[in-house]
Motif scaffolding. Structure first.
Motif, PDB file in Angstrom:
ATOM      1  N   SER A 558       0.771  -1.072  -0.003  1.00 59.93           N
ATOM      2  CA  SER A 558       0.035   0.056  -0.023  1.00 59.93           C
ATOM      3  C   SER A 558       0.810   1.398  -0.031  1.00 59.93           C
ATOM      4  N   THR A 559       0.481   2.258  -0.571  1.00 57.23           N
ATOM      5  CA  THR A 559       0.949   3.535  -0.716  1.00 57.23           C
ATOM      6  C   THR A 559       0.554   4.514   0.353  1.00 57.23           C
ATOM      7  N   GLU A 560      -0.159   4.103   1.225  1.00 54.99           N
ATOM      8  CA  GLU A 560      -0.875   4.894   2.063  1.00 54.99           C
ATOM      9  C   GLU A 560       0.353   5.662   3.146  1.00 54.99           C
ATOM     10  N   GLN A 561       1.366   4.718   3.503  1.00 52.01           N
ATOM     11  CA  GLN A 561       2.377   5.385   4.705  1.00 52.01           C
ATOM     12  C   GLN A 561       3.488   5.987   3.882  1.00 52.01           C
ATOM     13  N   ASP A 564       4.792  12.274   1.851  1.00 53.05           N
ATOM     14  CA  ASP A 564       3.626  13.237   0.930  1.00 53.05           C
ATOM     15  C   ASP A 564       4.468  13.902   0.051  1.00 53.05           C
ATOM     16  N   GLU A 590       9.622  -1.080   3.832  1.00 51.92           N
ATOM     17  CA  GLU A 590       8.698  -0.094   4.232  1.00 51.92           C
ATOM     18  C   GLU A 590       9.167   1.250   3.394  1.00 51.92           C
ATOM     19  N   TRP A 591       8.321   2.138   3.412  1.00 58.74           N
ATOM     20  CA  TRP A 591       8.595   3.327   2.705  1.00 58.74           C
ATOM     21  C   TRP A 591       9.303   4.288   3.351  1.00 58.74           C
ATOM     22  N   GLU A 593      10.339   7.707   4.705  1.00 55.29           N
ATOM     23  CA  GLU A 593       9.728   8.646   5.005  1.00 55.29           C
ATOM     24  C   GLU A 593      10.154  10.006   4.686  1.00 55.29           C
TER      25      GLU A 593
END
Length: 768
Positions: A558-561, A564, A590-591, A593
């Motif tokens: 998922s790209t939710e995390q 921005d 993990e993405w 941040e």
């Protein structure tokens, strides 16, 4: 002879893979069966295995003459290993065998779409499988669970007091009955493992054994159960109160083998594929057999002494199948190098009773015995304990290292009487299946031996070091080649190359999923950072938005995390613990941040931080702690290897820096990630010139590879070794990419983590 009669009864015809060798030969230690058209008709179409039990069939349609099909070898081997503990059989059928083309036509398999996977249920339903080959094991497990759940009332009903099904089950004496008792509540791994094993058995023995399970204390009390989970068995014709508890290992294979003694015999298929050589345990029926399979082969002999006259044919098969399970367990525990020196065989202790008394001083006995014989030492040891597969495996492992209690034979070796013959068995030629000796087992996926090794290795040419023999030589399936430079590279990834490179590598991967058009500055910074990391952290870019969408969907990411900022950068971590079955690069990814894509230094700092934060097992090698000798001794200590192979420790890579270092350099950390399962990595001091001189090091920085092997003529378990020294070539750059290319080409290995399809080394476990 009994063994031939049993073989004739159980294996009416051996179906080989025609003239083509196929991808899954029986000499390899793997569980994929090569079948032909006749075996397909007899087994797959009928939904049974080679013994007639009900199973799901996973069939891979492939062509050994097609390049694309080779990609399926290692993932399918892993899936077959996973499914060995279930009522499922994994097999492969080769289009290159002309006799098989009929099956491809009847099953509507397009030769241009190979390889293709199909799953056949016991009831004849067929499903074409289009997912990842490495995921077929999990998929079939789910199908078995669903099949049993949908038919729970008939296959394995739940027993509860005062219910009609409980009363009916207690009264029905027409078939043997098996009851699994579980804790009333809980979701532990052991509880689930036992449940999965028994539900697979309920499918396998459908119609021959009645199964049930219960979570009620009153049912457990009625059967006299103590610790749970537990399995109770009621023989055919006996009352429910006559149940007794199964005392063996609560796992599918041991349970199936034990239950086969009491279940109604199933009719085996008319044609079965050739059995794996690792499962072949010959009968020592003559002096020729004894010499061929034991006394003239070196190493040790594990002899199962079966009083055939006191056992039924099904009991004999039970004990032989148990020893096959033990044999596989010993292979998994000790590896190929030691396993090749352990030779299994069995003997009719009633018929050969006089010889056993004259040669070993063993009296006649009406029970099963296991002995280990050291022909060169003229000594033997006898196993004392119940016939329990895990305990036998542990004892044989100890015996292979010279740690079993032994005693001398009553006669000298040259005075040992010849073993009398049984019937016509003089040479044992008729007991040799498919021209494969029982100890000629190789690691799955291993190609042909090279004619010689690189110059600079002292010792016999053509032999891989003993500490590396157990590691697979695997084909490079879709991996990008290492750059032929000291700089790293930003690899262009798509949906096809993502899995074999990112998931199929133990290294860290920073992957940039580009959903929008990046700026020129961002691309330049990303590329420069990749070059400056020099391959120690891998960089990749998925430039096609459609490929990004496909990859994220395939791995359920998922790209939710995600950050921005719009730059989708995901870290796929290194997999350092190669034998940790829970390791999964996708789950642990993990993405990123916070990362500034316009600043190459910020990207580099993040990447170097990954190497800094990882725990590494890099040894300090100094004269103060014993130098080279101390390093090897520490790696051979019980706390270092446990049940490993102490007489053949891991090979070593020792780095001599140009100055004394307080911390291991990034180069060693990256090498430990890539090769830590094969080599111990060590760091020396520049100031210790005596240590360097002992290894003929005359330039700094420098890299030395040490390859141990058992000392010729040394006693098993003596821990005496010879060490061959290999200097890293002076004409090659001492940078990560160059070292990796050198190691891969010299030892013909390609490193892959557990999360990748079938590419991990065999885990340190056994099926016991």
């Amino acid at each position: 002879k009994l063994s031939l009669l049993m073989m004739a009864a159980l294996v009416p015809h051996l179906a080989l893979a025609g003239k083509s060798r196929g991808f899954f030969p029986a000499s390899e230690n793997q569980n994929v069966k090569e079948i032909d058209a006749a075996a397909f008709d007899a087994m797959v179409s009928e939904g049974v295995d080679e013994k007639g039990g009900n199973v799901f069939h996973v069939v891979c349609f492939y062509s050994s003459k097609g390049g694309r099909s080779s990609k399926v070898i290692n993932p399918l081997i892993l899936a077959a290993r996973q499914l060995r503990e279930t009522s499922a059989v994994v097999s492969a059928i080769d289009l290159a065998n002309e006799a098989n083309q009929r099956v491809f036509e009847e099953e509507d398999v397009d030769p241009n779409s190979l390889p293709m996977m199909k799953i056949y249920s016991p009831e004849g339903e067929v499903e074409e499988y289009y997912g990842r080959v490495g995921g077929v094991g999990k998929h079939v497990l789910e199908k078995i669970n669903k099949f049993v759940s949908d038919n729970l009332a008939s296959l394995m009903p739940l027993l509860a007091p005062k219910q009609k099904i409980y009363k009916t089950f207690k009264k029905d004496k027409s078939k043997p009955r098996l009851v699994m008792l579980l804790e009333p509540k809980g979701k532990g791994k052991k509880r689930k493992a036992v449940y999965d094993a028994v539900q697979s058995l309920s499918l396998y023995f459908e119609g021959r054994v009645n199964f049930a399970y219960s979570k009620h204390r009153k049912v457990a009390k009625a059967l006299g159960a103590g610790d749970l989970p537990a399995v109770f068995f009621i023989p055919e014709g006996k009352k429910f109160s006559d149940a007794y508890q199964y005392a063996g290992t609560l796992a599918y294979r041991p349970l199936r083998n034990w239950l086969s003694q009491f279940a109604e015999e199933a009719k085996p298929p008319a044609v079965v594929p050739q059995g794996s050589s690792i499962d072949y345990i010959p009968e020592l029926a003559s002096q020729g057999c004894m010499e061929k399979f034991c006394s003239q082969r070196g190493g040790i002999c594990v002899l199962s002494l079966l009083p055939v006259q006191s056992l039924s044919s099904r009991e004999v098969e039970y004990y032989l199948e148990s020893m096959r399970i033990v044999r596989r367990g010993v292979f998994d525990k000790l590896g190929l190098a030691t396993f090749s020196n352990i030779h299994f065989g069995w003997m009719d202790s009633g018929e050969k009773g006089q010889w056993l008394e004259d040669a070993f001083g063993l009296p006649m006995a009406e029970y099963v015995r296991t002995v280990v014989w050291y022909p060169k030492k003229n000594k033997f040891g006898q196993y004392v304990g119940s016939f329990n597969a895990p305990e036998l495996s542990k004892w044989i492992s100890m015996a292979s290292r010279g740690k079993a209690t032994v005693e001398p034979l009553p006669v000298e070796l040259d005075a040992l009487p010849d073993l009398p013959s049984s019937g016509d068995a003089e040479t044992c030629e008729d007991l040799k299946p498919g021209d494969i000796l029982p100890d000629e087992v190789v690691v799955a996926g291993k190609p042909k031996k090279r004619k010689g090794m690189k110059e600079g290795i002292k010792g016999d040419a053509g032999e891989r070091p003993d500490s590396i023999k157990g590691q697979p030589r695997l084909p490079n399936i879709g991996r990008f080649p290492r750059p032929n430079s000291k700089a790293g590279k930003n690899f262009a990834l798509d949906a096809e190359t993502f899995e074999p490179n990112v998931i199929g590598s133990p290294a860290y991967w920073l992957v940039w999923f580009q959903t929008d058009e990046p700026t020129t500055e961002e691309e330049e910074c990303w590329t420069k950072a990749a070059r400056n990391l020099k391959g120690m952290i891998q960089f990749g870019t998925v430039a096609d938005p459609e490929a990004t969408e496909k990859i994220l969907k395939q791995y359920d990411i998922s790209t939710e995390q995600a950050a921005d900022s719009g730059a989708l950068v995901r870290i796929f971590p290194a997999v350092k613990n190669w034998y940790e079955e829970d390791s999964d690069k996708v789950v642990q990814s993990e993405w990123v941040e916070e990362i500034n894509m316009d600043d190459e230094n910020d990207i580099m700092d993040y990447a170097f931080g990954l190497l800094k934060s990882t725990n590494f097992k890099i040894s300090r090698v100094e004269n103060a702690n014993g130098g080279i000798q101390g390093w090897f001794q520490r790696s051979m200590a019980p706390e270092a290897g446990g049940e490993g192979i102490p007489e053949v420790p891991k090979s070593k890579i020792l780095f001599f820096p140009s100055k004394d270092l307080k911390e291991p350099p990034y180069l060693l950390r990256a090498l430990e990630i890539e090769y830590g399962h094969i080599f111990d990595i060590g760091l020396a001091k520049r100031s210790e010139e005596e240590l360097a001189a002992s290894l003929q090091v005359s330039r700094w920085p420098s890299l030395v590879i040490m390859l141990p092997r058992p000392k010729p003529g040394a006693d098993p378990g003596s821990q005496e070794i010879d060490i061959s020294i290999m200097q890293y070539p002076a004409n090659k750059k001492l940078v990560f990419n160059s070292i990796v290319r050198f190691l891969d080409s010299t030892f013909q290995m390609h490193t892959k983590p557990p999360g990748f399809d079938g590419a991990k080394p065999p885990p340190k476990r056994d099926e016991l």
